[in-house]
Design an enzyme around this catalytic site. Structure first.
Site, PDB file in Angstrom:
ATOM      1  N   LYS A  45       0.941  -1.285   0.026  1.00  0.00           N
ATOM      2  CA  LYS A  45      -0.008  -0.143   0.074  1.00  0.00           C
ATOM      3  C   LYS A  45       0.766   1.417  -0.056  1.00  0.00           C
ATOM      4  O   LYS A  45       0.288   2.508  -0.566  1.00  0.00           O
ATOM      5  CB  LYS A  45      -0.804  -0.052   1.174  1.00  0.00           C
ATOM      6  CG  LYS A  45      -2.169  -1.068   1.062  1.00  0.00           C
ATOM      7  CD  LYS A  45      -3.059  -0.390   0.196  1.00  0.00           C
ATOM      8  CE  LYS A  45      -4.485  -1.274   0.219  1.00  0.00           C
ATOM      9  NZ  LYS A  45      -5.611  -0.638  -0.530  1.00  0.00           N
ATOM     10  N   SER A  48       0.730 -10.026  -0.235  1.00  0.00           N
ATOM     11  CA  SER A  48       0.469  -8.705  -0.206  1.00  0.00           C
ATOM     12  C   SER A  48       0.894  -7.879   0.912  1.00  0.00           C
ATOM     13  O   SER A  48       0.892  -6.524   1.177  1.00  0.00           O
ATOM     14  CB  SER A  48      -0.888  -8.391  -0.705  1.00  0.00           C
ATOM     15  OG  SER A  48      -1.856  -8.943   0.121  1.00  0.00           O
TER      16      SER A  48
END
Length: 509
Positions: free
Chosen positions: A51, A305
């Site tokens: 992110k 992720s």
């Protein structure tokens, strides 16, 4: 068109703060699955998640006047950390609205990077509404976690690195999906450079907003969102992300909680890294795809992720891992209540490893035992075992996929209802794990009905789970369901669940 993102991705400003993370082969998984399996290690970013890329790229493209007003975001944690780090690096004030269910490790990390944290709501969507209130009241600049071209382009640099690092086109690429920012960015780039690579999005079964949108042909909102994979707990896919995804992605797969837990273990065994549930989502999808298609000798990559999870959540994850990998089965077996019957039953199981064995005396004739035992990977030998036990005269039931059995019954065997308990209705309830939530549930039930059974255990997850028995006459069932609806927590009527009837209900006549 998605091609318009190629230049955006190539021009993305991310490497002032982000790292080019490695693509590592998962050797153990590759050997087990019969394919070359690769992991893109976004868990190795400074904030332990991809992110950071999108947040910093967006911050770089704000005007000075926008930065001066300060930035605000809604996030379940990973976008929050990325934006907090970007804002700290650029000297910009940041306010992050986070759901109250966010793991504490993420809340502390955001505060540690100098951002102001506001806890509001139980999901990302509730937090997002409050963030917009702050935008209106204080004229702050909103940085969306996924539905923004600059954020999408920043996440797309993950795809750019995969293409450069792997060098030859992949057969299949698996990308986790929440709001769709990572999938849109990666798919736009990879589809352009490797047009024959199959691109598959993976989302949680209980937060499958992209699957819903694709089925309806338009963006739709899920009525409820599961919170286990809090990094993907989104009720509606983004408008811009959905536009890109529809043109670039081949398929969407969903993964269960148990499948994510099994993937977390796989990642640990190959890398010694501990992924968060959303971080292991893509790998869970990869394994499901291989099982479904029988694919062999292909090059497959899953994006790992993120790795932001509470340590105490690992207890729950470890309990569910073997079932998720289909290496453990949970069965109920009825045996005679006679001396030596346990030994005889264990002999019938052979050299199979028993992981759990729960029993309590019921009556003079029969005994029901709750058994956890190892099975071959995939559980292919379980039907044969059950048939063999049946042939020996044992009554068996497979409870491996029974959520009530796995979460509650295994801890409550022996608590069968006495004869004088009448009209017992049984409900399984999930609620956001925060101070006061359990009290809210109990207060909502009021004093009209008597609680006859109660089981609650903190699993270190974002939500709590209750099994409650309440004495509700048949004529009051509709009124009781209305009370549960007013409390507002997800619930299931389990009064006829076989695991409950076998182990906790009144003895069968």
């Amino acid at each position: 068109m998605p091609q318009s993102y190629i230049k955006r991705i190539l021009d993305a400003r991310v490497y002032d703060v982000a790292r080019e993370t490695p693509v590592d082969e998962a050797g153990l998984l590759s050997a087990r699955l019969g394919n070359r399996v690769w992991l893109k290690r976004e868990d190795l970013q400074p904030v332990f998640s991809f992110k950071l890329r999108g947040a910093y790229n967006k911050m770089q493209r704000l005007t000075e006047e926008q930065r001066q007003r300060g930035v605000v975001a809604a996030s379940a944690g990973n976008h929050a950390q990325g934006l907090a780090m970007a804002a700290q690096r650029m000297g910009v004030k940041a306010t992050i609205v986070m759901p109250r269910t966010t793991p504490q490790i993420k809340v502390d990390a955001v505060r540690g990077r100098g951002a102001r944290v506001v806890l509001h709501g139980d999901s990302f969507d509730e937090a997002a509404v409050h963030a917009q209130v702050l935008v209106s009241e204080k004229q702050m600049t909103f940085v969306h976690p996924f539905d923004d071209p600059d954020v999408i382009a920043g996440q797309g640099t993950v795809g750019m690195e995969i293409v450069r690092q792997h060098q030859q086109p992949l057969d299949v690429l698996f990308v986790p999906v929440g709001g769709g920012g990572l999938l849109a960015g990666v798919a736009a780039y990879v589809r352009y450079v490797w047009p024959k690579t199959k691109i598959i999005g993976v989302e949680p079964e209980d937060a499958a907003c992209l699957k819903l949108a694709l089925e309806k042909g338009r963006r739709a909102t899920l009525p409820e969102v599961g919170l286990f994979a809090d990094g993907c707990a989104v009720a509606q896919v983004g408008k811009e992300t959905f536009r890109v995804i529809r043109e670039t992605v081949d398929e969407v797969i969903t993964a269960s909680t148990d499948e994510m837990c099994a993937a977390i273990k796989d990642i640990f065994e190959d890398t010694r890294g501990i992924a968060e549930p959303a971080g292991a989502l893509a790998l869970a999808g990869l394994k499901k795809y291989v099982e479904r298609t029988g694919a062999r000798d292909q090059h497959m990559l899953a994006i790992l992720s993120g790795a932001n999870t509470n340590f105490d959540r690992l207890r729950y994850i470890s309990e569910r891992t073997e079932i998720g990998e289909k290496r453990e089965a949970v069965i109920s077996v009825t045996i005679p209540e006679t001396p030596g019957s346990f030994r005889k039953f264990c002999s019938a199981l052979g050299r199979r490893n028993i992981t759990e064995f729960n029993y309590r005396y019921t009556d003079d004739a029969i005994a029901r035992v709750f058994v956890g035992l190892t099975v071959s990977p995939g559980g292919d030998d379980l039907p044969e075992l059950l048939a063999e036990l049946e042939a020996r005269g044992y009554e068996t039931e497979d409870l491996t996929d029974n959520e009530l059995a796995k979460v509650h019954i295994r801890y409550m065997v022996g608590g069968r209802a006495p004869d004088h308990i009448e009209d017992e209705a049984v409900y399984r309830v999930e609620f956001p794990e925060r101070p006061g939530a359990l009290l809210k549930f109990l207060s909502g039930l009021g004093q009209r009905w008597n609680i006859s059974m109660f089981h609650y255990r903190n699993h270190g997850a974002a939500y709590g789970r209750i099994l409650v028995g309440v004495q509700v006459p048949a004529k009051d069932r509709r009124a009781f369901a209305k009370v549960l609806d007013e409390v507002g927590y997800r619930y299931w009527d389990e009064s006829e669940n076989r695991a409950y009837l076998l182990y906790l209900g009144q003895p069968e006549a």
